[in-house]
Scaffold this motif. Structure first.
Motif, PDB file in Angstrom:
ATOM      1  N   GLU A 127       0.824  -1.210   0.000  1.00  0.00           N
ATOM      2  CA  GLU A 127       0.000   0.000   0.000  1.00  0.00           C
ATOM      3  C   GLU A 127       0.859   1.262   0.000  1.00  0.00           C
ATOM      4  OE1 GLU A 127      -4.081  -1.356   2.304  1.00  0.00           O
ATOM      5  OE2 GLU A 127      -2.276  -0.954   3.497  1.00  0.00           O
ATOM      6  N   ARG A 128       1.952   1.243   0.789  1.00  0.00           N
ATOM      7  CA  ARG A 128       2.850   2.398   0.812  1.00  0.00           C
ATOM      8  C   ARG A 128       3.475   2.632  -0.557  1.00  0.00           C
ATOM      9  NH1 ARG A 128       5.241   0.032   5.264  1.00  0.00           N
ATOM     10  NH2 ARG A 128       4.083   0.510   7.140  1.00  0.00           N
ATOM     11  N   LYS A 129       3.880   1.543  -1.206  1.00  0.00           N
ATOM     12  CA  LYS A 129       4.486   1.661  -2.545  1.00  0.00           C
ATOM     13  C   LYS A 129       3.481   2.216  -3.548  1.00  0.00           C
ATOM     14  CE  LYS A 129       7.955  -1.957  -2.098  1.00  0.00           C
ATOM     15  NZ  LYS A 129       8.314  -3.339  -2.440  1.00  0.00           N
ATOM     16  N   PHE A 130       2.237   1.732  -3.466  1.00  0.00           N
ATOM     17  CA  PHE A 130       1.196   2.234  -4.366  1.00  0.00           C
ATOM     18  C   PHE A 130       0.996   3.726  -4.149  1.00  0.00           C
ATOM     19  CE2 PHE A 130      -3.148   3.602  -5.082  1.00  0.00           C
ATOM     20  CZ  PHE A 130      -3.375   3.175  -6.379  1.00  0.00           C
ATOM     21  N   PHE A 131       0.909   4.129  -2.871  1.00  0.00           N
ATOM     22  CA  PHE A 131       0.686   5.539  -2.560  1.00  0.00           C
ATOM     23  C   PHE A 131       1.816   6.409  -3.108  1.00  0.00           C
ATOM     24  CE2 PHE A 131       0.997   9.326   0.089  1.00  0.00           C
ATOM     25  CZ  PHE A 131      -0.299   9.796   0.038  1.00  0.00           C
ATOM     26  N   GLU A 132       3.045   5.987  -2.881  1.00  0.00           N
ATOM     27  CA  GLU A 132       4.188   6.777  -3.351  1.00  0.00           C
ATOM     28  C   GLU A 132       4.242   6.833  -4.876  1.00  0.00           C
ATOM     29  OE1 GLU A 132       7.782   5.344  -1.526  1.00  0.00           O
ATOM     30  OE2 GLU A 132       6.956   5.629   0.484  1.00  0.00           O
ATOM     31  N   ALA A 133       4.002   5.696  -5.515  1.00  0.00           N
ATOM     32  CA  ALA A 133       4.143   5.630  -6.980  1.00  0.00           C
ATOM     33  C   ALA A 133       2.977   6.273  -7.720  1.00  0.00           C
ATOM     34  CB  ALA A 133       4.292   4.171  -7.416  1.00  0.00           C
ATOM     35  N   ARG A 134       1.768   6.118  -7.222  1.00  0.00           N
ATOM     36  CA  ARG A 134       0.600   6.555  -7.977  1.00  0.00           C
ATOM     37  C   ARG A 134      -0.053   7.830  -7.444  1.00  0.00           C
ATOM     38  NH1 ARG A 134      -2.216   2.927 -10.797  1.00  0.00           N
ATOM     39  NH2 ARG A 134      -2.997   4.809 -11.785  1.00  0.00           N
ATOM     40  N   VAL A 135       0.065   8.088  -6.153  1.00  0.00           N
ATOM     41  CA  VAL A 135      -0.608   9.250  -5.567  1.00  0.00           C
ATOM     42  C   VAL A 135       0.388  10.373  -5.285  1.00  0.00           C
ATOM     43  CG1 VAL A 135      -2.058  10.105  -3.678  1.00  0.00           C
ATOM     44  CG2 VAL A 135      -2.410   7.788  -4.572  1.00  0.00           C
ATOM     45  N   PHE A 136       1.380  10.104  -4.450  1.00  0.00           N
ATOM     46  CA  PHE A 136       2.327  11.151  -4.071  1.00  0.00           C
ATOM     47  C   PHE A 136       3.108  11.659  -5.280  1.00  0.00           C
ATOM     48  CE2 PHE A 136       6.117  13.029  -2.151  1.00  0.00           C
ATOM     49  CZ  PHE A 136       5.509  13.903  -1.255  1.00  0.00           C
ATOM     50  N   SER A 137       3.280  10.826  -6.277  1.00  0.00           N
ATOM     51  CA  SER A 137       3.991  11.242  -7.495  1.00  0.00           C
ATOM     52  C   SER A 137       3.252  12.356  -8.241  1.00  0.00           C
ATOM     53  CB  SER A 137       4.189  10.038  -8.432  1.00  0.00           C
ATOM     54  OG  SER A 137       2.926   9.541  -8.845  1.00  0.00           O
ATOM     55  N   GLN A 138       1.972  12.556  -7.943  1.00  0.00           N
ATOM     56  CA  GLN A 138       1.154  13.591  -8.587  1.00  0.00           C
ATOM     57  C   GLN A 138       1.176  14.919  -7.816  1.00  0.00           C
ATOM     58  OE1 GLN A 138      -0.563  13.159 -11.572  1.00  0.00           O
ATOM     59  NE2 GLN A 138       0.605  11.254 -11.620  1.00  0.00           N
ATOM     60  N   TYR A 139       1.985  14.989  -6.767  1.00  0.00           N
ATOM     61  CA  TYR A 139       2.010  16.166  -5.889  1.00  0.00           C
ATOM     62  C   TYR A 139       2.222  17.463  -6.675  1.00  0.00           C
ATOM     63  CZ  TYR A 139       3.093  19.075  -1.828  1.00  0.00           C
ATOM     64  OH  TYR A 139       3.074  20.053  -0.873  1.00  0.00           O
ATOM     65  N   CYS A 147      -6.393  10.959   0.617  1.00  0.00           N
ATOM     66  CA  CYS A 147      -6.099   9.770  -0.194  1.00  0.00           C
ATOM     67  C   CYS A 147      -5.466   8.672   0.653  1.00  0.00           C
ATOM     68  CB  CYS A 147      -5.178  10.133  -1.355  1.00  0.00           C
ATOM     69  SG  CYS A 147      -5.981  11.119  -2.620  1.00  0.00           S
ATOM     70  N   TRP A 148      -4.589   9.052   1.566  1.00  0.00           N
ATOM     71  CA  TRP A 148      -3.958   8.070   2.463  1.00  0.00           C
ATOM     72  C   TRP A 148      -5.019   7.403   3.335  1.00  0.00           C
ATOM     73  CZ3 TRP A 148       0.410   5.532   2.854  1.00  0.00           C
ATOM     74  CH2 TRP A 148       0.762   4.920   4.058  1.00  0.00           C
ATOM     75  N   GLU A 149      -5.937   8.225   3.835  1.00  0.00           N
ATOM     76  CA  GLU A 149      -6.991   7.709   4.708  1.00  0.00           C
ATOM     77  C   GLU A 149      -7.944   6.775   3.946  1.00  0.00           C
ATOM     78  OE1 GLU A 149     -10.702   9.734   6.940  1.00  0.00           O
ATOM     79  OE2 GLU A 149      -8.753  10.646   7.386  1.00  0.00           O
ATOM     80  N   LEU A 201      -7.302   5.015   1.092  1.00  0.00           N
ATOM     81  CA  LEU A 201      -6.467   4.378   0.076  1.00  0.00           C
ATOM     82  C   LEU A 201      -7.145   3.185  -0.605  1.00  0.00           C
ATOM     83  CD1 LEU A 201      -3.725   4.752  -1.231  1.00  0.00           C
ATOM     84  CD2 LEU A 201      -2.766   3.151   0.438  1.00  0.00           C
ATOM     85  N   GLU A 202      -7.929   2.427   0.152  1.00  0.00           N
ATOM     86  CA  GLU A 202      -8.617   1.280  -0.451  1.00  0.00           C
ATOM     87  C   GLU A 202      -9.545   1.723  -1.581  1.00  0.00           C
ATOM     88  OE1 GLU A 202      -8.689   1.878   2.890  1.00  0.00           O
ATOM     89  OE2 GLU A 202      -7.238   0.361   3.517  1.00  0.00           O
ATOM     90  N   LEU A 203     -10.241   2.818  -1.337  1.00  0.00           N
ATOM     91  CA  LEU A 203     -11.151   3.370  -2.346  1.00  0.00           C
ATOM     92  C   LEU A 203     -10.359   3.970  -3.514  1.00  0.00           C
ATOM     93  CD1 LEU A 203     -14.070   4.142  -3.169  1.00  0.00           C
ATOM     94  CD2 LEU A 203     -13.751   6.262  -1.893  1.00  0.00           C
ATOM     95  N   ILE A 204      -9.300   4.697  -3.200  1.00  0.00           N
ATOM     96  CA  ILE A 204      -8.473   5.347  -4.224  1.00  0.00           C
ATOM     97  C   ILE A 204      -7.906   4.318  -5.194  1.00  0.00           C
ATOM     98  CG2 ILE A 204      -6.309   6.645  -4.579  1.00  0.00           C
ATOM     99  CD1 ILE A 204      -8.610   8.363  -3.542  1.00  0.00           C
ATOM    100  N   ARG A 205      -7.528   3.173  -4.692  1.00  0.00           N
ATOM    101  CA  ARG A 205      -6.920   2.129  -5.545  1.00  0.00           C
ATOM    102  C   ARG A 205      -7.901   1.580  -6.571  1.00  0.00           C
ATOM    103  NH1 ARG A 205      -3.147  -1.830  -2.022  1.00  0.00           N
ATOM    104  NH2 ARG A 205      -2.553  -2.439  -4.112  1.00  0.00           N
ATOM    105  N   GLN A 206      -9.177   1.785  -6.362  1.00  0.00           N
ATOM    106  CA  GLN A 206     -10.185   1.244  -7.274  1.00  0.00           C
ATOM    107  C   GLN A 206     -10.458   2.142  -8.477  1.00  0.00           C
ATOM    108  OE1 GLN A 206     -13.693   0.212  -5.017  1.00  0.00           O
ATOM    109  NE2 GLN A 206     -12.485  -0.744  -3.407  1.00  0.00           N
ATOM    110  N   TYR A 207     -10.005   3.389  -8.445  1.00  0.00           N
ATOM    111  CA  TYR A 207     -10.270   4.313  -9.551  1.00  0.00           C
ATOM    112  C   TYR A 207      -9.504   3.905 -10.802  1.00  0.00           C
ATOM    113  CZ  TYR A 207     -12.596   7.724  -6.546  1.00  0.00           C
ATOM    114  OH  TYR A 207     -13.464   8.362  -5.696  1.00  0.00           O
TER     115      TYR A 207
END
Length: 199
Positions: free
Chosen positions: A7-19, A47-49, A51-57
């Motif tokens: 989950e941390r890797k997904f967040f960094e690669a797909r979400v935080f990378s869009q900062y 998004c961190w809170e 994350l399960e929902l965010i991963r489904q988009y």
């Protein structure tokens, strides 16, 4: 909240990378660096809170833009920091109805970097409208609501921005290259048809 390594890797690669992209988007909306940074942070936290929902988009980038836009709206509602509503006389609006819009043609035909440098030369509110509408694809009505500006005024700014952008592009010689290429293709086509007719 504890997260798995995946989950941390997904967040960094797909979400935080869009900062940075989210910051540029929000700064275009609010024209305030501190507010834009705060709203990106709030977007990241949400998004961190969730994350399960965010991963489904399927369109994660679009979802992040929508979340950040909603965060900014909420901020404006809570803080009541919107400026006064600006209005425009109806006779001025009547002059611009049905005005031609060549922005899409220009942006297709010319190098994006050149166009962005021209857009940056416009008045700040014109730059804002052009980027929000044509780059971020936000409808003009929605832009008016976000900026708390009368819709007729946004229409006028959009029209004037396109007109000024067209003048800047013409002065810079943009669009001429494409016309020259088209003229050459037509001439080559005529020459080829003439040669075939002679043979």
């Amino acid at each position: 909240m504890d997260r798995t390594s995946e989950e941390r890797k997904f967040f960094e690669a797909r979400v935080f990378s869009q900062y940075r992209k989210l910051f540029r988007f929000l700064y275009t909306l609010c024209r305030d660096e501190e507010t834009a940074r705060d709203m990106v942070q709030e977007t990241m936290a949400a998004c961190w809170e969730k994350l399960e929902l965010i991963r489904q988009y399927e369109d994660l980038e679009g979802a992040l833009l929508a979340i950040s836009k909603n965060k900014l709206r909420d901020h404006y509602r809570k803080e009541k920091q919107r400026g006064p509503v600006i209005s425009m006389p109806m006779e001025d609006l009547a002059k611009i109805q049905g005005a031609p819009c060549d922005f899409e043609a220009l942006i297709r035909e010319e190098d994006t970097r050149e166009m962005l440098s021209l857009i940056d030369k416009l008045r700040p509110e014109f730059t804002q409208i052009i980027l929000l509408h044509h780059y971020y694809e936000i409808p003009l009505q929605e832009i008016a609501e976000i900026l708390n500006v009368n819709y007729n005024t946004v229409l006028t700014w959009h029209y004037r921005a396109l007109r000024n952008l067209g003048k800047l592009a013409e002065e810079a010689g943009l669009g001429k290259r494409r016309q020259d290429e088209n003229d050459k293709k037509k001439a080559d086509g005529k020459k080829a048809r003439h040669i075939r007719a002679v043979e």
